[in-house]
Structure formats: structure tokens, C-alpha cells
Design a protein around this motif. Structure first.
Motif, PDB file in Angstrom:
ATOM      1  N   LEU A  16      10.255  -2.932  -3.186  1.00  0.00           N
ATOM      2  CA  LEU A  16       9.703  -4.928  -3.660  1.00  0.00           C
ATOM      3  C   LEU A  16       8.418  -4.256  -4.185  1.00  0.00           C
ATOM      4  N   THR A  17       7.761  -4.249  -2.881  1.00  0.00           N
ATOM      5  CA  THR A  17       5.860  -4.205  -2.912  1.00  0.00           C
ATOM      6  C   THR A  17       5.672  -3.363  -4.428  1.00  0.00           C
ATOM      7  N   GLU A  18       6.532  -2.317  -4.421  1.00  0.00           N
ATOM      8  CA  GLU A  18       5.445  -0.771  -4.813  1.00  0.00           C
ATOM      9  C   GLU A  18       5.897  -2.251  -6.764  1.00  0.00           C
TER      10      GLU A  18
ATOM     11  N   PHE B 264       6.676 -11.604   3.094  1.00  0.00           N
ATOM     12  CA  PHE B 264       6.284  -9.893   2.713  1.00  0.00           C
ATOM     13  C   PHE B 264       5.484  -9.921   1.272  1.00  0.00           C
ATOM     14  N   SER B 265       5.640 -10.839   0.073  1.00  0.00           N
ATOM     15  CA  SER B 265       5.059 -11.009  -0.327  1.00  0.00           C
ATOM     16  C   SER B 265       4.048 -12.433  -0.835  1.00  0.00           C
ATOM     17  N   LYS B 266       3.739 -12.618   0.030  1.00  0.00           N
ATOM     18  CA  LYS B 266       1.909 -13.640  -0.070  1.00  0.00           C
ATOM     19  C   LYS B 266       0.668 -13.078  -1.041  1.00  0.00           C
TER      20      LYS B 266
ATOM     21  N   GLN C 276       7.680 -15.275 -10.204  1.00  0.00           N
ATOM     22  CA  GLN C 276       8.306 -14.569 -11.276  1.00  0.00           C
ATOM     23  C   GLN C 276       7.897 -13.565 -11.188  1.00  0.00           C
ATOM     24  N   THR C 277       6.669 -13.038 -10.531  1.00  0.00           N
ATOM     25  CA  THR C 277       6.522 -11.830  -9.952  1.00  0.00           C
ATOM     26  C   THR C 277       7.551 -11.178  -9.035  1.00  0.00           C
ATOM     27  N   VAL C 278       7.835 -12.305  -8.395  1.00  0.00           N
ATOM     28  CA  VAL C 278       8.441 -11.374  -7.281  1.00  0.00           C
ATOM     29  C   VAL C 278      10.016 -11.318  -7.914  1.00  0.00           C
ATOM     30  N   SER C 279      10.747 -12.181  -8.523  1.00  0.00           N
ATOM     31  CA  SER C 279      11.594 -12.212  -9.696  1.00  0.00           C
ATOM     32  C   SER C 279      11.910 -11.193 -10.012  1.00  0.00           C
TER      33      SER C 279
END
Length: 460
Positions: free
Chosen positions: A154-156, A195-197, A202-205
Motif C-alpha cells: 500500500l505504501t509503495e 501508516f498513511s499519515k 483519494q490516494t489511499v483509495s
């Protein structure tokens, strides 16, 4: 089909455990007949519908007839599910529709009440990914290694940097309390933004959707390219989606208007073409019955597509599963290997401890025997002293004999002490060996992590 059954069972398990059970874990026959979403009868009907299996209400009623055991129980549903539904599944069903039906039955009861930074659709996709990555035992959990794998992907996908130290602290706190997370705890973790601070919704989605497409829909690569027509020879922009045995192309990325498929097998090949007709970055996909000319947007995209298609064809020739499924299986096998090694080491340490305890008991027995022998010798010495007057010569002889006995006992004590020292030395050697084994395990784990990093860099 066994792998497909295991995959289906995980989603069905979530749906069935969301039923309204009584304290004994049973569902009454009245509930079986009642209407509503969370009932075994409706669940079975919905499963048959989405899995394209003929529904048999008579078999359902017959299987769940009243008996001495009570009507419907958790254990009683599994034989029915296997015999009348899962055994008849052919694989010709919509995987997303099936998962969405099971999600509908269990989400409302289990989803967190606290506000999440992800939408319900994203939570659904995380739930499906959880079922793919979770261990094959019930109740279902996802272990820390798989949580780390998912969060890294997800981070990548978000284009952010991975915070290994932050996750290490989280994993330490997790390991002290339990083996892993449930599906709903994983959704809370990702939805909390821990872990997505700094990333917007939209980016996380988009990241969740990208990982979902890869792990669940087997999308190996997708993107816009130009395709040359077979009849009119004109070039048209299409959205291409590469899967393990097929390339589908659509009018746009919403996937609503499908224009065709390129069926891949071990006989297919892909090769670069020189620029022509004003088109650049060309390559050709050759199949047995037809060839397809494609134009990528740039040289980098062209090379990526050629490599991705060639890798897919090579996997088909070797009969290997998609890379993410093969990697998941290897991670599971590695965990099982490490667990077996740890159990073997614990067994050896237990045997060593038992041997040490037995030796201690032997030494204690010898000590008591020596004390008893010394006490008896002292008593004999006292008696000999009382006969001093008329048996002087005999006393001298007895005294000499006693000295010899004592010397022999001292030699035995010295010998036992030497044996004890050798045994303690062996214990120290085994402890050093155990320490070296621990260091070797740590080195192996580090090497595995380095190998995973290199593989990812190569894949990128």
C-alpha cells in the motif's frame, strides 16, 4: 478445486459467523425458515445464486431436520455446504460479486463504529485482501509478516516511504498480546491512517484499489496503449488489462465497454518492432491464430509491457501460478519451516533440561551415600576407640584399614567432581551452540528481508 474451496470458505465463514446464534452456538429451525439476510436458508440461496449452483430447498430442509442434537448448529452447516454447494462449484462465477454478497451479510455487524479514513468500498476490498492473505485456520487471522507485506504494498502504491521502525514498534506491541489481527482489526488499522499519515483519502483509495486488482483480480499490469485494427488497419486507444492467461482491452479504464481479448498460452511470444507508419514504441504479440500490433506511449512503457507479457507467457509454459500467489505460498512455507525449526530447538532444549535434572538427582544420591558412609565410618571409629586397652594391635590394624577406606572415598569424590565439571562444560558448550543457532536464525531472517527488497527492486 481444493484451493478454490479454501478460498471460498474464508468469505463464507465470515458470513456464517455473523448469523444470530444462541448461547449454545445453534440456529433454530424457525430462523432457518425466516426471511432476512442473516439466515442459513437465505445464505445458502444467495451462495447458490452467485456461484451458479442449482439451489435445492428440499435438500436444505432435509439436512436441517430436527433431531436429538438440536436443529441447526455451526458444525451441522459445513457438511451441507460441502455436499450441496461447494462440490458443485465450477469456477464460472464472478469472484467480486461472491465476496460482496458475503461482505453484505457480515459487515454491518462487525465493522467499527468509529469513523474511518477509508470508504465502505475500500473497507470491502481490504476485507477481501485479508481473506487472501490470512492463515488457513479458523478463526481467521492475518499474521504480522503478512500485515507488513500488505502495508508495504500500500505504501509503495501511494508513492510514500516505508517506515520500518514504526512498524517494528507496532509488531512488538502486537506480538505481546496475540498472534495476529482479525479482518475487522485490519480494516481499523488501515482506516485509522496510522501508516498513511499525510496521504489524502483519494490516494489511499487508489492504493487499496491497485493492491486489490493485483492480489484478488490477478491484474499483473494495466494502462492505455494504441492498438492496430485487423480490418481497417486504423490505430485506436484502448485500456489494456494483463492477467495470468489473457489480455483484455476496453474503450476506457472504467471497464464497461470491452472490445476484445488476447488469449495467452505457452505458444505466444512478444517482440519489439521498429517505428513505422508514424507510430513509435511498437511491439507485436504473436498467438497461434492472430497477431496484435501495439503502440506504447514511451520506450519505458513499451519495455515494461514486453517484459510483463513475456513473464506471463513463461509462467504459463512452466505451469506456475501468478507471482503474488507464488510469493504468498513461499512466505507461508518459510513461516512453517521456521516454526518447525523453533519447535525442534525447543524440544532439544527440553531434552537437555531433563538430562540435567536427572544428572542432578544422581549427584544428590551420591552425596547422600557419601554422607551416610561418613556417618557409619565415624560410628565405627567411636566403637574402636572404646576397645583401646587390651586390643591395641587390632586397633592399629583397624585404623589403617579405615584410612584406606577414607582415601578410596576421597578418590571417588574427586572422580565424581571431575565428571560434574565435564558435564557442566558440556552444558556451557550447548548454550553457546544455542546462541549461535539464534544468531544464524537472525542472519537468515535478515537475508530473507534483503532478498525480498532486491526482488521488489528488480520487479520495479
Amino acid at each position: 478445486m481444493v484451493g478454490l474451496k479454501e478460498e471460498l470458505l474464508k468469505s463464507i465463514w465470515h458470513a456464517f459467523t455473523a448469523l444470530d446464534l444462541d448461547r449454545s452456538g445453534k440456529v433454530s429451525k424457525s430462523q432457518l425458515k425466516a426471511s432476512g439476510a442473516a439466515r442459513p436458508g437465505v445464505l445458502s440461496h444467495n451462495l447458490c445464486t452467485v456461484l451458479n449452483v442449482p439451489h435445492d430447498p428440499v435438500a436444505l430442509e432435509e439436512h436441517f431436520r430436527d433431531d436429538d442434537e438440536g436443529p441447526v448448529s455451526n458444525q451441522g452447516y459445513m457438511p451441507y455446504l460441502n455436499k450441496f454447494i461447494l462440490e458443485k462449484v465450477q469456477g464460472n462465477f464472478d469472484k467480486v460479486e461472491f465476496n460482496r454478497m458475503c461482505w453484505t451479510l457480515c459487515a454491518k455487524k462487525n465493522i467499527s463504529r468509529s469513523p474511518l479514513l477509508i470508504s465502505d468500498e475500500d473497507a470491502f476490498k481490504v476485507w477481501v485482501i485479508f481473506n487472501f492473505l490470512s492463515e488457513d485456520k479458523y478463526p481467521l487471522i492475518i499474521v504480522p509478516e503478512e500485515i507488513e507485506y500488505l502495508l508495504k504494498k500500500l505504501t509503495e502504491a501511494m508513492g510514500a516511504g516505508w517506515q520500518q521502525e514504526q512498524f517494528d514498534h507496532y509488531k512488538i506491541a502486537l506480538n505481546t498480546s496475540r498472534e495476529g489481527l482479525s479482518a475487522w482489526e485490519l480494516i481499523d488499522l488501515i482506516g485509522s491512517g496510522q501508516f498513511s499519515k499525510g496521504m489524502d483519502r483519494q490516494t489511499v483509495s487508489m492504493a487499496i484499489n491497485e493492491v486489490f486488482n493485483e492480489l484478488i483480480l490477478d491484474v499483473l499490469k494495466q494502462g492505455y496503449m494504441l492498438k492496430k485494427g485487423h480490418k481497417r488497419k486504423n490505430w485506436t486507444e484502448r485500456w489494456f488489462v494483463l492477467k495470468p492467461n489473457i489480455i483484455s482491452y476496453y474503450v476506457s479504464e472504467d471497464l464497461k465497454d470491452k472490445k476484445g481479448d488476447i488469449i495467452l498460452d505457452g505458444n505466444c511470444c512478444v517482440e519489439a518492432l521498429p517505428d513505422k507508419d508514424g507510430k513509435k514504441c511498437l511491439f507485436l504479440i504473436k498467438c497461434l491464430d492472430k497477431s496484435f500490433e501495439i503502440s506504447a506511449s514511451d520506450k519505458k512503457k513499451k519495455q515494461e509491457w514486453i517484459q510483463a507479457i513475456q513473464t506471463t507467457v513463461n509462467l504459463l509454459r512452466a505451469g506456475s501460478p501468478p507471482p503474488h500467489k507464488e510469493a504468498r505460498q513461499k512466505r507461508k512455507e518459510l513461516r512453517q519451516k521456521l516454526l518447525a525449526e523453533q519447535e525442534e530447538l525447543e524440544r532439544q532444549m527440553k531434552e537437555l533440561q531433563t538430562a540435567n535434572e536427572n544428572k542432578q538427582k544422581e549427584l544428590e544420591t551420591v552425596r547422600k551415600q557419601l554422607e551416610a558412609a561418613a556417618a557409619r565410618a565415624a560410628e565405627e571409629e567411636k566403637k574402636r576407640l572404646q576397645t583401646q586397652v587390651e586390643l591395641q594391635d587390632r586397633f592399629s590394624l583397624e585404623l589403617e584399614r579405615e584410612k584406606m577406606v577414607r582415601q578410596k572415598m576421597e578418590e571417588q569424590v574427586a572422580q565424581k567432581s571431575s565428571e560434574l565439571e565435564q558435564y557442566l562444560q558440556r552444558v556451557r558448550e550447548l548454550e553457546e551452540m544455542y546462541k549461535q543457532l539464534q544468531e544464524a536464525l537472525e542472519d537468515e531472517k535478515q537475508a530473507r528481508q534483503d532478498e525480498e527488497t532486491v526482488r521488489k527492486l528488480q520487479a520495479r
